[in-house]
Design a protein around this motif. Sequence first.
Motif, PDB file in Angstrom:
ATOM      1  N   GLY A 347       0.796  -1.235   0.000  1.00  0.00           N
ATOM      2  CA  GLY A 347       0.000   0.000   0.000  1.00  0.00           C
ATOM      3  C   GLY A 347       0.823   1.277   0.000  1.00  0.00           C
ATOM      4  N   ALA A 348       2.157   1.167   0.058  1.00  0.00           N
ATOM      5  CA  ALA A 348       2.977   2.385   0.118  1.00  0.00           C
ATOM      6  C   ALA A 348       3.877   2.480  -1.109  1.00  0.00           C
ATOM      7  CB  ALA A 348       3.834   2.383   1.381  1.00  0.00           C
ATOM      8  N   HIS A 349       4.052   3.690  -1.611  1.00  0.00           N
ATOM      9  CA  HIS A 349       4.953   3.888  -2.740  1.00  0.00           C
ATOM     10  C   HIS A 349       6.398   3.968  -2.230  1.00  0.00           C
ATOM     11  CE1 HIS A 349       6.928   5.591  -6.225  1.00  0.00           C
ATOM     12  NE2 HIS A 349       5.867   5.201  -6.927  1.00  0.00           N
ATOM     13  N   ALA A 350       7.324   3.429  -3.016  1.00  0.00           N
ATOM     14  CA  ALA A 350       8.734   3.383  -2.602  1.00  0.00           C
ATOM     15  C   ALA A 350       9.273   4.781  -2.264  1.00  0.00           C
ATOM     16  CB  ALA A 350       9.575   2.748  -3.706  1.00  0.00           C
ATOM     17  N   HIS A 351       8.921   5.783  -3.083  1.00  0.00           N
ATOM     18  CA  HIS A 351       9.461   7.129  -2.839  1.00  0.00           C
ATOM     19  C   HIS A 351       8.882   7.731  -1.559  1.00  0.00           C
ATOM     20  CE1 HIS A 351      11.672   7.055  -6.478  1.00  0.00           C
ATOM     21  NE2 HIS A 351      10.624   7.110  -7.290  1.00  0.00           N
ATOM     22  N   ASP A 352       7.600   7.442  -1.283  1.00  0.00           N
ATOM     23  CA  ASP A 352       7.004   7.943  -0.031  1.00  0.00           C
ATOM     24  C   ASP A 352       7.711   7.311   1.167  1.00  0.00           C
ATOM     25  OD1 ASP A 352       5.255   9.362  -1.581  1.00  0.00           O
ATOM     26  OD2 ASP A 352       3.612   7.925  -1.411  1.00  0.00           O
ATOM     27  N   VAL A 364      17.792   5.546   2.595  1.00  0.00           N
ATOM     28  CA  VAL A 364      17.686   4.355   1.737  1.00  0.00           C
ATOM     29  C   VAL A 364      17.385   4.860   0.325  1.00  0.00           C
ATOM     30  CG1 VAL A 364      16.854   2.754   3.508  1.00  0.00           C
ATOM     31  CG2 VAL A 364      15.197   4.033   2.131  1.00  0.00           C
ATOM     32  N   ARG A 365      17.714   4.069  -0.654  1.00  0.00           N
ATOM     33  CA  ARG A 365      17.413   4.497  -2.022  1.00  0.00           C
ATOM     34  C   ARG A 365      16.036   3.981  -2.426  1.00  0.00           C
ATOM     35  NH1 ARG A 365      20.664   3.579  -7.727  1.00  0.00           N
ATOM     36  NH2 ARG A 365      19.277   4.924  -8.905  1.00  0.00           N
ATOM     37  N   SER A 366      15.335   4.783  -3.212  1.00  0.00           N
ATOM     38  CA  SER A 366      14.086   4.286  -3.797  1.00  0.00           C
ATOM     39  C   SER A 366      14.141   4.544  -5.289  1.00  0.00           C
ATOM     40  CB  SER A 366      12.883   5.008  -3.184  1.00  0.00           C
ATOM     41  OG  SER A 366      12.981   6.398  -3.435  1.00  0.00           O
ATOM     42  N   GLY A 367      13.540   3.654  -6.068  1.00  0.00           N
ATOM     43  CA  GLY A 367      13.525   3.840  -7.518  1.00  0.00           C
ATOM     44  C   GLY A 367      13.722   2.526  -8.225  1.00  0.00           C
ATOM     45  N   HIS A 368      14.193   2.627  -9.470  1.00  0.00           N
ATOM     46  CA  HIS A 368      14.370   1.396 -10.255  1.00  0.00           C
ATOM     47  C   HIS A 368      15.795   0.865 -10.160  1.00  0.00           C
ATOM     48  CE1 HIS A 368      16.290   4.002 -13.172  1.00  0.00           C
ATOM     49  NE2 HIS A 368      15.187   4.731 -13.258  1.00  0.00           N
ATOM     50  N   THR A 383      11.438   0.002  -6.061  1.00  0.00           N
ATOM     51  CA  THR A 383      11.497  -0.585  -4.719  1.00  0.00           C
ATOM     52  C   THR A 383      12.299   0.366  -3.825  1.00  0.00           C
ATOM     53  OG1 THR A 383      13.614  -1.756  -4.959  1.00  0.00           O
ATOM     54  CG2 THR A 383      11.625  -2.939  -5.688  1.00  0.00           C
ATOM     55  N   CYS A 384      12.243   0.104  -2.529  1.00  0.00           N
ATOM     56  CA  CYS A 384      13.168   0.741  -1.600  1.00  0.00           C
ATOM     57  C   CYS A 384      14.330  -0.221  -1.434  1.00  0.00           C
ATOM     58  CB  CYS A 384      12.518   0.933  -0.228  1.00  0.00           C
ATOM     59  SG  CYS A 384      11.668   2.477  -0.088  1.00  0.00           S
ATOM     60  N   GLU A 398      18.164  -1.860  14.388  1.00  0.00           N
ATOM     61  CA  GLU A 398      16.980  -1.766  15.253  1.00  0.00           C
ATOM     62  C   GLU A 398      16.258  -0.433  15.051  1.00  0.00           C
ATOM     63  OE1 GLU A 398      18.958  -2.736  18.880  1.00  0.00           O
ATOM     64  OE2 GLU A 398      19.202  -4.799  18.126  1.00  0.00           O
ATOM     65  N   ARG A 399      17.033   0.650  14.959  1.00  0.00           N
ATOM     66  CA  ARG A 399      16.412   1.981  14.741  1.00  0.00           C
ATOM     67  C   ARG A 399      15.724   2.049  13.380  1.00  0.00           C
ATOM     68  NH1 ARG A 399      20.018   6.658  14.707  1.00  0.00           N
ATOM     69  NH2 ARG A 399      18.138   7.572  13.866  1.00  0.00           N
ATOM     70  N   PHE A 400      16.357   1.436  12.386  1.00  0.00           N
ATOM     71  CA  PHE A 400      15.781   1.426  11.029  1.00  0.00           C
ATOM     72  C   PHE A 400      14.439   0.703  11.030  1.00  0.00           C
ATOM     73  CE2 PHE A 400      15.450  -1.419   7.232  1.00  0.00           C
ATOM     74  CZ  PHE A 400      15.003  -0.455   6.317  1.00  0.00           C
ATOM     75  N   VAL A 401      14.394  -0.443  11.682  1.00  0.00           N
ATOM     76  CA  VAL A 401      13.162  -1.236  11.688  1.00  0.00           C
ATOM     77  C   VAL A 401      12.069  -0.502  12.476  1.00  0.00           C
ATOM     78  CG1 VAL A 401      12.135  -3.429  12.418  1.00  0.00           C
ATOM     79  CG2 VAL A 401      14.335  -3.413  11.250  1.00  0.00           C
ATOM     80  N   ALA A 402      12.462   0.151  13.549  1.00  0.00           N
ATOM     81  CA  ALA A 402      11.481   0.944  14.314  1.00  0.00           C
ATOM     82  C   ALA A 402      10.946   2.078  13.434  1.00  0.00           C
ATOM     83  CB  ALA A 402      12.138   1.502  15.577  1.00  0.00           C
ATOM     84  N   ALA A 403      11.843   2.721  12.686  1.00  0.00           N
ATOM     85  CA  ALA A 403      11.432   3.823  11.804  1.00  0.00           C
ATOM     86  C   ALA A 403      10.508   3.295  10.708  1.00  0.00           C
ATOM     87  CB  ALA A 403      12.661   4.486  11.197  1.00  0.00           C
ATOM     88  N   LEU A 404      10.811   2.120  10.205  1.00  0.00           N
ATOM     89  CA  LEU A 404       9.998   1.527   9.137  1.00  0.00           C
ATOM     90  C   LEU A 404       8.589   1.216   9.656  1.00  0.00           C
ATOM     91  CD1 LEU A 404      10.253   0.642   6.205  1.00  0.00           C
ATOM     92  CD2 LEU A 404      11.090  -1.571   6.968  1.00  0.00           C
ATOM     93  N   LYS A 405       8.516   0.725  10.880  1.00  0.00           N
ATOM     94  CA  LYS A 405       7.201   0.425  11.471  1.00  0.00           C
ATOM     95  C   LYS A 405       6.397   1.718  11.626  1.00  0.00           C
ATOM     96  CE  LYS A 405       8.337  -3.776  14.023  1.00  0.00           C
ATOM     97  NZ  LYS A 405       8.943  -4.272  15.251  1.00  0.00           N
ATOM     98  N   LYS A 406       7.068   2.768  12.078  1.00  0.00           N
ATOM     99  CA  LYS A 406       6.394   4.061  12.278  1.00  0.00           C
ATOM    100  C   LYS A 406       5.878   4.598  10.932  1.00  0.00           C
ATOM    101  CE  LYS A 406       7.514   8.726  13.833  1.00  0.00           C
ATOM    102  NZ  LYS A 406       8.546   9.589  14.409  1.00  0.00           N
ATOM    103  N   VAL A 407       6.743   4.538   9.932  1.00  0.00           N
ATOM    104  CA  VAL A 407       6.407   5.045   8.601  1.00  0.00           C
ATOM    105  C   VAL A 407       5.259   4.244   7.999  1.00  0.00           C
ATOM    106  CG1 VAL A 407       7.345   5.083   6.255  1.00  0.00           C
ATOM    107  CG2 VAL A 407       8.644   6.095   8.116  1.00  0.00           C
ATOM    108  N   ARG A 408       5.324   2.943   8.177  1.00  0.00           N
ATOM    109  CA  ARG A 408       4.245   2.095   7.655  1.00  0.00           C
ATOM    110  C   ARG A 408       2.904   2.495   8.290  1.00  0.00           C
ATOM    111  NH1 ARG A 408       3.609  -3.788   9.637  1.00  0.00           N
ATOM    112  NH2 ARG A 408       3.221  -2.426  11.390  1.00  0.00           N
ATOM    113  N   GLY A 409       2.953   2.782   9.585  1.00  0.00           N
ATOM    114  CA  GLY A 409       1.750   3.226  10.302  1.00  0.00           C
ATOM    115  C   GLY A 409       1.208   4.516   9.713  1.00  0.00           C
ATOM    116  N   LEU A 410       2.122   5.444   9.353  1.00  0.00           N
ATOM    117  CA  LEU A 410       1.702   6.734   8.791  1.00  0.00           C
ATOM    118  C   LEU A 410       1.069   6.583   7.422  1.00  0.00           C
ATOM    119  CD1 LEU A 410       4.820   8.938   9.712  1.00  0.00           C
ATOM    120  CD2 LEU A 410       2.548   9.031  10.734  1.00  0.00           C
ATOM    121  N   LEU A 411       1.581   5.577   6.670  1.00  0.00           N
ATOM    122  CA  LEU A 411       1.110   5.410   5.290  1.00  0.00           C
ATOM    123  C   LEU A 411      -0.121   4.505   5.191  1.00  0.00           C
ATOM    124  CD1 LEU A 411       4.551   5.092   3.469  1.00  0.00           C
ATOM    125  CD2 LEU A 411       2.941   6.966   3.220  1.00  0.00           C
ATOM    126  N   ALA A 412      -0.414   3.803   6.274  1.00  0.00           N
ATOM    127  CA  ALA A 412      -1.508   2.813   6.219  1.00  0.00           C
ATOM    128  C   ALA A 412      -2.861   3.497   6.046  1.00  0.00           C
ATOM    129  CB  ALA A 412      -1.508   1.984   7.484  1.00  0.00           C
TER     130      ALA A 412
END
Length: 412
Positions: A347-352, A364-368, A383-384, A398-412
């Motif tokens: 449900g989330a775009h790589a660039h977002d 992290v890089r996003s794109g082709h 992809t990211c 650990e910080r990256f995964v926490a950030a990813l969870k937070k971001v996923r929550g924002l985009l959901a």
Amino acid sequence: MNRMTAAKSIDWDAVRGDFPVFERQVNGKPLIYFDSANTGQKPRSVIETVDDFYRRHNANVSRAVHTLGSEATEAYEGARKRLARFVNVHPDELLLCSGTTFAINLVAYSWALPRLKPGDAILLTRMEHHANIVPWQLVAERTGATIKVAEIAPDGTLDLASLYAAMTPEVKLLGVAHVSNVLGTVNPVREICREARRRGIATLVDGSQALPHRPVDIAAIGCDFYAFTGHKMCGPTGTGALWARKEHLAAMPPFIGGGEMIKEVRFEGTVFNDAPHKFEAGTPNIAGHIGLGAAVDYLGALGMAQVEAREAELLAHLNEELAHIDGLRVFGTAKEKAAVISFLVEGAHAHDLATLLDLEGVAVRSGHHCAHPLMRFYGVAATCRASLAFYNTHHEIERFVAALKKVRGLLA
Ligand code: PMP
């Protein structure tokens, strides 16, 4: 220096301290740099070597007999020798250039263009970077040769059966990545080059993503050409090299003409210099390659086997942490894999994703990723990509995964 020589007990926190960039913050957070497949960060010794060259030794190479000129030449040729030793080849077979893109174009124009004819084919793999696709398309257009493609399995492993089946008599050259920049897949290039050689097919290995992360012995691989880039292996941008077999270099015409690549110039004709200089017209990136010499000194002192082991440990940790994230799709799960994870969140775009992660200090890089054919294989536009190096830490994961969870929550 002890931590460098006592390889088994490397203090990785101290190693990280060698990289000044990690002193900075991004968006008020400590930087988490997970974009090393794009370009690597530089240790202080590389930065200081380049700085020292411009402050104290700056002169052109090969032309001047004055002190600065000979110091610059000695340092430049010294860097070539150290780089050659690092990858186990002879320095006369190592052409210094601006990076992989230039190196592959050199082979395309100097080796392939004069040789290929209609009916010939160039074999590539689905996971190649555009730098190992587009030059071959340009050559194919001009020679009437065709491009063949070896496929991959959905897990990102190269399908060796498809590759070997495609090695038909009309194939004159195989271009293959040593390590995929998107999937992290490590290809068995030694075996692949042996099979190609048995069939009389020349091989070019794109080593851009291999050299920064594992020991590479080019002589042992048995390829015809090996291309790599310096900026991904702690060196300055605009540096890199092409290794080619002596017999190819002797037979190949120069790619670029100009000063330094000649023995004698008359208007009636020119006698070219010997390799590697025959392929290095004009003023090279002197400071950059001297910096690359410092980079391989740095990596060599750490030990590439240690670097590889450290990154394998980081990758295992990252995989473990990512397993807890719902809706995460990972591209590339080959058994032999470098510390690169391409992913998407449902449900989330790589660039977002990448933009929101940046707000958390995560790069992290996003794109082709310059791999359109691979994106097409997976049916996605982008992809990211989180790509790690030895200077990253478990805490960052650990910080990256926490950030990813937070971001996923924002985009959901
Ligand atoms: N091949 C691969 C596998 C790469 O990852 C890259 C850089 N992303 C290149 C080629 C091109 O390297 P450069 O831009 O340094 O020439």
